[in-house]
Design a protein around this motif. Sequence first.
Motif, mmCIF file in Angstrom:
data_model
loop_
_atom_site.group_PDB
_atom_site.id
_atom_site.type_symbol
_atom_site.label_atom_id
_atom_site.label_comp_id
_atom_site.label_asym_id
_atom_site.label_seq_id
_atom_site.Cartn_x
_atom_site.Cartn_y
_atom_site.Cartn_z
ATOM 1 N N ALA A 1 -8.779 39.987 3.048
ATOM 2 C CA ALA A 1 -9.894 39.069 3.270
ATOM 3 C C ALA A 1 -9.422 37.661 3.633
ATOM 4 O O ALA A 1 -10.023 36.994 4.485
ATOM 5 N N LEU A 2 -8.346 37.200 2.986
ATOM 6 C CA LEU A 2 -7.866 35.848 3.262
ATOM 7 C C LEU A 2 -7.280 35.753 4.674
ATOM 8 O O LEU A 2 -7.422 34.729 5.347
ATOM 9 N N ALA A 3 -6.633 36.812 5.136
ATOM 10 C CA ALA A 3 -6.122 36.824 6.506
ATOM 11 C C ALA A 3 -7.266 36.768 7.505
ATOM 12 O O ALA A 3 -7.181 36.085 8.533
ATOM 13 N N ASP A 4 -8.345 37.483 7.210
ATOM 14 C CA ASP A 4 -9.516 37.424 8.083
ATOM 15 C C ASP A 4 -10.114 36.025 8.089
ATOM 16 O O ASP A 4 -10.516 35.507 9.142
ATOM 17 N N ALA A 5 -10.155 35.384 6.925
ATOM 18 C CA ALA A 5 -10.651 34.006 6.856
ATOM 19 C C ALA A 5 -9.764 33.068 7.665
ATOM 20 O O ALA A 5 -10.260 32.155 8.346
ATOM 21 N N ALA A 6 -8.445 33.296 7.608
ATOM 22 C CA ALA A 6 -7.516 32.459 8.373
ATOM 23 C C ALA A 6 -7.710 32.648 9.871
ATOM 24 O O ALA A 6 -7.652 31.677 10.645
ATOM 25 N N ALA A 7 -7.929 33.888 10.308
ATOM 26 C CA ALA A 7 -8.161 34.150 11.722
ATOM 27 C C ALA A 7 -9.439 33.456 12.192
ATOM 28 O O ALA A 7 -9.466 32.805 13.246
ATOM 29 N N ARG A 8 -10.489 33.603 11.419
ATOM 30 C CA ARG A 8 -11.763 32.979 11.789
ATOM 31 C C ARG A 8 -11.641 31.452 11.820
ATOM 32 O O ARG A 8 -12.205 30.800 12.697
ATOM 33 N N ALA A 9 -10.894 30.914 10.861
ATOM 34 C CA ALA A 9 -10.760 29.460 10.766
ATOM 35 C C ALA A 9 -9.952 28.871 11.920
ATOM 36 O O ALA A 9 -10.105 27.694 12.257
ATOM 37 N N ALA A 10 -9.067 29.668 12.526
ATOM 38 C CA ALA A 10 -8.225 29.158 13.614
ATOM 39 C C ALA A 10 -8.951 29.106 14.947
ATOM 40 O O ALA A 10 -8.498 28.421 15.875
ATOM 41 N N ALA A 11 -10.072 29.818 15.065
ATOM 42 C CA ALA A 11 -10.721 29.966 16.368
ATOM 43 C C ALA A 11 -11.277 28.649 16.911
ATOM 44 O O ALA A 11 -11.007 28.279 18.065
ATOM 45 N N LEU A 12 -12.057 27.938 16.110
ATOM 46 C CA LEU A 12 -12.698 26.724 16.617
ATOM 47 C C LEU A 12 -11.696 25.603 16.919
ATOM 48 O O LEU A 12 -11.753 25.010 18.006
ATOM 49 N N PHE B 1 -3.772 20.113 13.547
ATOM 50 C CA PHE B 1 -4.242 21.495 13.541
ATOM 51 C C PHE B 1 -4.060 22.121 12.163
ATOM 52 O O PHE B 1 -4.946 22.852 11.682
ATOM 53 N N SER B 2 -2.933 21.847 11.516
ATOM 54 C CA SER B 2 -2.691 22.399 10.179
ATOM 55 C C SER B 2 -3.756 21.927 9.199
ATOM 56 O O SER B 2 -4.260 22.708 8.376
ATOM 57 N N ALA B 3 -4.115 20.636 9.293
ATOM 58 C CA ALA B 3 -5.147 20.096 8.402
ATOM 59 C C ALA B 3 -6.506 20.737 8.686
ATOM 60 O O ALA B 3 -7.235 21.117 7.753
ATOM 61 N N LEU B 4 -6.843 20.863 9.973
ATOM 62 C CA LEU B 4 -8.111 21.486 10.347
ATOM 63 C C LEU B 4 -8.159 22.945 9.922
ATOM 64 O O LEU B 4 -9.158 23.412 9.358
ATOM 65 N N TRP B 5 -7.075 23.657 10.162
ATOM 66 C CA TRP B 5 -7.024 25.084 9.838
ATOM 67 C C TRP B 5 -7.114 25.309 8.337
ATOM 68 O O TRP B 5 -7.900 26.134 7.867
ATOM 69 N N LEU B 6 -6.326 24.537 7.595
ATOM 70 C CA LEU B 6 -6.330 24.689 6.147
ATOM 71 C C LEU B 6 -7.704 24.368 5.567
ATOM 72 O O LEU B 6 -8.224 25.104 4.714
ATOM 73 N N SER B 7 -8.314 23.289 6.031
ATOM 74 C CA SER B 7 -9.641 22.910 5.532
ATOM 75 C C SER B 7 -10.684 23.964 5.890
ATOM 76 O O SER B 7 -11.578 24.271 5.092
ATOM 77 N N ALA B 8 -10.563 24.519 7.110
ATOM 78 C CA ALA B 8 -11.512 25.548 7.531
ATOM 79 C C ALA B 8 -11.354 26.827 6.721
ATOM 80 O O ALA B 8 -12.347 27.496 6.395
ATOM 81 N N ILE B 9 -10.109 27.193 6.385
ATOM 82 C CA ILE B 9 -9.890 28.375 5.545
ATOM 83 C C ILE B 9 -10.508 28.163 4.173
ATOM 84 O O ILE B 9 -11.188 29.047 3.627
ATOM 85 N N ARG B 10 -10.287 26.989 3.605
ATOM 86 C CA ARG B 10 -10.841 26.688 2.281
ATOM 87 C C ARG B 10 -12.371 26.736 2.317
ATOM 88 O O ARG B 10 -13.011 27.250 1.393
ATOM 89 N N THR B 11 -12.957 26.218 3.387
ATOM 90 C CA THR B 11 -14.409 26.257 3.528
ATOM 91 C C THR B 11 -14.909 27.690 3.646
ATOM 92 O O THR B 11 -15.937 28.063 3.056
ATOM 93 N N GLU B 12 -14.179 28.510 4.398
ATOM 94 C CA GLU B 12 -14.555 29.917 4.562
ATOM 95 C C GLU B 12 -14.450 30.671 3.242
ATOM 96 O O GLU B 12 -15.309 31.508 2.922
ATOM 97 N N VAL B 13 -13.422 30.394 2.458
ATOM 98 C CA VAL B 13 -13.289 31.040 1.151
ATOM 99 C C VAL B 13 -14.468 30.663 0.256
ATOM 100 O O VAL B 13 -15.059 31.526 -0.426
ATOM 101 N N ARG B 14 -14.833 29.392 0.247
ATOM 102 C CA ARG B 14 -15.984 28.948 -0.564
ATOM 103 C C ARG B 14 -17.267 29.624 -0.086
ATOM 104 O O ARG B 14 -18.107 30.041 -0.902
ATOM 105 N N ARG B 15 -17.437 29.711 1.230
ATOM 106 C CA ARG B 15 -18.643 30.346 1.775
ATOM 107 C C ARG B 15 -18.751 31.793 1.313
ATOM 108 O O ARG B 15 -19.826 32.258 0.910
#
Length: 239
Positions: free
Chosen positions: A82-93, A211-225
Amino acid sequence: MFGLSNPQRFMAFTGPLAPVLWAAAGVLLAVGAWLSFSVPADYQQGDTVRIMFVHVPAAVWGLGAYGALGVSSFFALVFRHALADAAARAAALPGAALTGLALVTGSLWGQPMWGTWWVWDARLTSVLVLFLFYLGYMALRASIDDEQKAARAAAVLGLVGLVNLPIVKFSVDWWNTLHQPASFLSPGSSGLDPAYVPAFLTMLAAYGVLFSALWLSAIRTEVRRRRVVTLRARRALEA
């Protein structure tokens, strides 16, 4: 690394890291912008050469972001993580934004240099295809209501898109293109003018950290969601 694949440990570890990355990105961007405007104008391109400090890092990290998306998609599809899927989704935007910026700044740079905003050059076309892969990935995830099915379908598309990365990288070597070859750390190349190297490297690092900051923040947001979705589903079942 595999210890951080646990969402709870990942959130605990990255909580203090995210603000550090944002702060570092801000400092590097400020220093890089100052250096970019401090370098002398090019004897042929004039001040237009300064677009390089935006265009090249955006193009490099647009590729890097898709690499992150593709590798994360592999782990999500094969190991159903699940976390890998969240990371993939977070990298797209962020990846799409960087690639779009590379296309726009490339057109702005190409018009005075080539006399046209766009040509169907191998490098330009393959970067456009990369941008379309990003859009397709996000559209596919949004078009399927079942989140698990959407994740699997998007992961397959993400893996297919990896084929385009070497095409983007080596297009200037494989075909006779209008786009210039790499001028930095390229064998047989005259290299980048030493006056531009500090600004170039600083902006390259700034985009990478951003990009690392954006990606990491987006992953954290996706996990919370996902936690909120799971909690609501449990409460609905209990009710």
